[in-house]
Design a protein around this motif. Structure first.
Motif, mmCIF file in Angstrom:
data_model
loop_
_atom_site.group_PDB
_atom_site.id
_atom_site.type_symbol
_atom_site.label_atom_id
_atom_site.label_comp_id
_atom_site.label_asym_id
_atom_site.label_seq_id
_atom_site.Cartn_x
_atom_site.Cartn_y
_atom_site.Cartn_z
ATOM 1 N N PHE A 1 13.674 -4.855 -1.756
ATOM 2 C CA PHE A 1 13.715 -4.278 -0.426
ATOM 3 C C PHE A 1 13.123 -3.465 0.167
ATOM 4 N N ILE A 2 12.227 -2.799 -0.711
ATOM 5 C CA ILE A 2 11.580 -2.013 -0.375
ATOM 6 C C ILE A 2 10.150 -2.963 0.430
ATOM 7 N N THR A 3 9.666 -3.688 -0.138
ATOM 8 C CA THR A 3 8.935 -4.983 -0.116
ATOM 9 C C THR A 3 9.918 -5.726 1.624
ATOM 10 N N VAL A 4 10.575 -5.947 1.744
ATOM 11 C CA VAL A 4 11.267 -6.842 3.053
ATOM 12 C C VAL A 4 11.401 -6.033 4.175
ATOM 13 N N LEU A 5 11.876 -4.324 3.289
ATOM 14 C CA LEU A 5 11.671 -3.826 5.067
ATOM 15 C C LEU A 5 10.888 -3.170 5.735
ATOM 16 N N GLY A 6 10.106 -3.530 5.400
ATOM 17 C CA GLY A 6 8.576 -3.591 5.953
ATOM 18 C C GLY A 6 7.954 -2.286 5.784
ATOM 19 N N ALA A 7 8.181 -2.570 4.239
ATOM 20 C CA ALA A 7 6.730 -1.231 3.246
ATOM 21 C C ALA A 7 5.491 -2.018 3.179
ATOM 22 N N HIS A 8 5.088 -2.195 4.226
ATOM 23 C CA HIS A 8 3.649 -2.950 3.966
ATOM 24 C C HIS A 8 2.857 -1.989 3.423
ATOM 25 N N LYS A 9 1.312 -2.637 3.008
ATOM 26 C CA LYS A 9 0.303 -1.251 2.897
ATOM 27 C C LYS A 9 -0.591 -1.841 3.534
ATOM 28 N N THR A 10 -0.681 -0.995 4.290
ATOM 29 C CA THR A 10 -2.434 -0.747 5.611
ATOM 30 C C THR A 10 -3.090 0.922 4.977
ATOM 31 N N ASP A 11 -4.292 0.014 5.641
ATOM 32 C CA ASP A 11 -5.166 0.483 4.803
ATOM 33 C C ASP A 11 -6.138 1.875 6.032
ATOM 34 N N SER A 12 -5.531 1.469 7.147
ATOM 35 C CA SER A 12 -6.018 2.425 8.177
ATOM 36 C C SER A 12 -5.009 3.282 8.689
ATOM 37 N N VAL A 13 -5.065 3.915 9.307
ATOM 38 C CA VAL A 13 -4.013 5.531 9.864
ATOM 39 C C VAL A 13 -3.715 4.973 11.146
ATOM 40 N N ALA A 14 -4.801 4.280 12.302
ATOM 41 C CA ALA A 14 -4.375 3.938 13.086
ATOM 42 C C ALA A 14 -3.713 2.937 12.950
ATOM 43 N N ALA A 15 -3.624 1.392 12.551
ATOM 44 C CA ALA A 15 -2.941 1.415 12.260
ATOM 45 C C ALA A 15 -1.165 1.918 12.113
ATOM 46 N N ARG A 16 -1.295 2.480 11.588
ATOM 47 C CA ARG A 16 0.082 3.248 10.757
ATOM 48 C C ARG A 16 1.078 4.118 12.508
ATOM 49 N N THR A 17 -0.345 4.742 13.238
ATOM 50 C CA THR A 17 0.364 5.619 14.017
ATOM 51 C C THR A 17 0.456 4.463 15.157
ATOM 52 N N PHE A 18 0.181 3.344 15.386
ATOM 53 C CA PHE A 18 0.410 2.900 16.718
ATOM 54 C C PHE A 18 1.837 1.563 16.028
ATOM 55 N N SER A 19 2.363 1.581 14.728
ATOM 56 C CA SER A 19 3.438 1.113 14.825
ATOM 57 C C SER A 19 4.985 2.047 14.719
ATOM 58 N N ASN A 20 4.229 3.299 14.834
ATOM 59 C CA ASN A 20 4.628 4.470 14.598
ATOM 60 C C ASN A 20 4.568 5.132 14.810
ATOM 61 N N PRO A 21 4.498 5.524 16.786
ATOM 62 C CA PRO A 21 3.942 6.400 17.655
ATOM 63 C C PRO A 21 5.087 8.046 17.471
ATOM 64 N N ILE A 22 4.891 8.681 17.250
ATOM 65 C CA ILE A 22 5.230 10.408 17.563
ATOM 66 C C ILE A 22 4.532 10.880 18.426
#
Length: 103
Positions: free
Chosen positions: A82-103
């Motif tokens: 479930f961790i894999t399926v629900l989208g907990a994928h490893k991202t190497d950059s902080v920009a990719a994380r903030t772009f997909s989950n803006p706050i």
């Protein structure tokens, strides 16, 4: 050895969840369940290792503990899936994380 492989897989998945941070939808649930199950499985395995299988009075108890450990290992594998399926994928950059989950 299978338990060590499960432990390493679970540690890798937990690292991925922790890297995603609390922005992940099921962050708290995944973190709590994974850690709790890993601790319970470890304790069960220690108890199983301490009891003597050759003593007849321990055999029923060891069978029950072994069944419980096997069930919890299965649940842990399902949670890792479930961790894999629900989208907990490893991202190497902080920009990719903030772009997909803006706050």
């Amino acid at each position: 050895m299978l338990d060590m492989a499960l432990f390493m897989s679970n540690a890798t998945r937990l690292k991925t969840v922790l890297e995603q941070g609390p922005f992940l939808q099921y962050y708290t649930t995944l973190l709590t369940l994974s850690l709790l199950l890993q601790v319970v499985i470890s304790l069960l395995l220690v108890v199983i290792a301490k009891l003597n299988l050759n003593e007849v009075e321990h055999q029923w108890r060891l069978n029950q503990l072994n069944n419980a450990a096997t069930t919890l290992v299965f649940i842990t594998v399902v949670i890792n899936i479930f961790i894999t399926v629900l989208g907990a994928h490893k991202t190497d950059s902080v920009a990719a994380r903030t772009f997909s989950n803006p706050i």
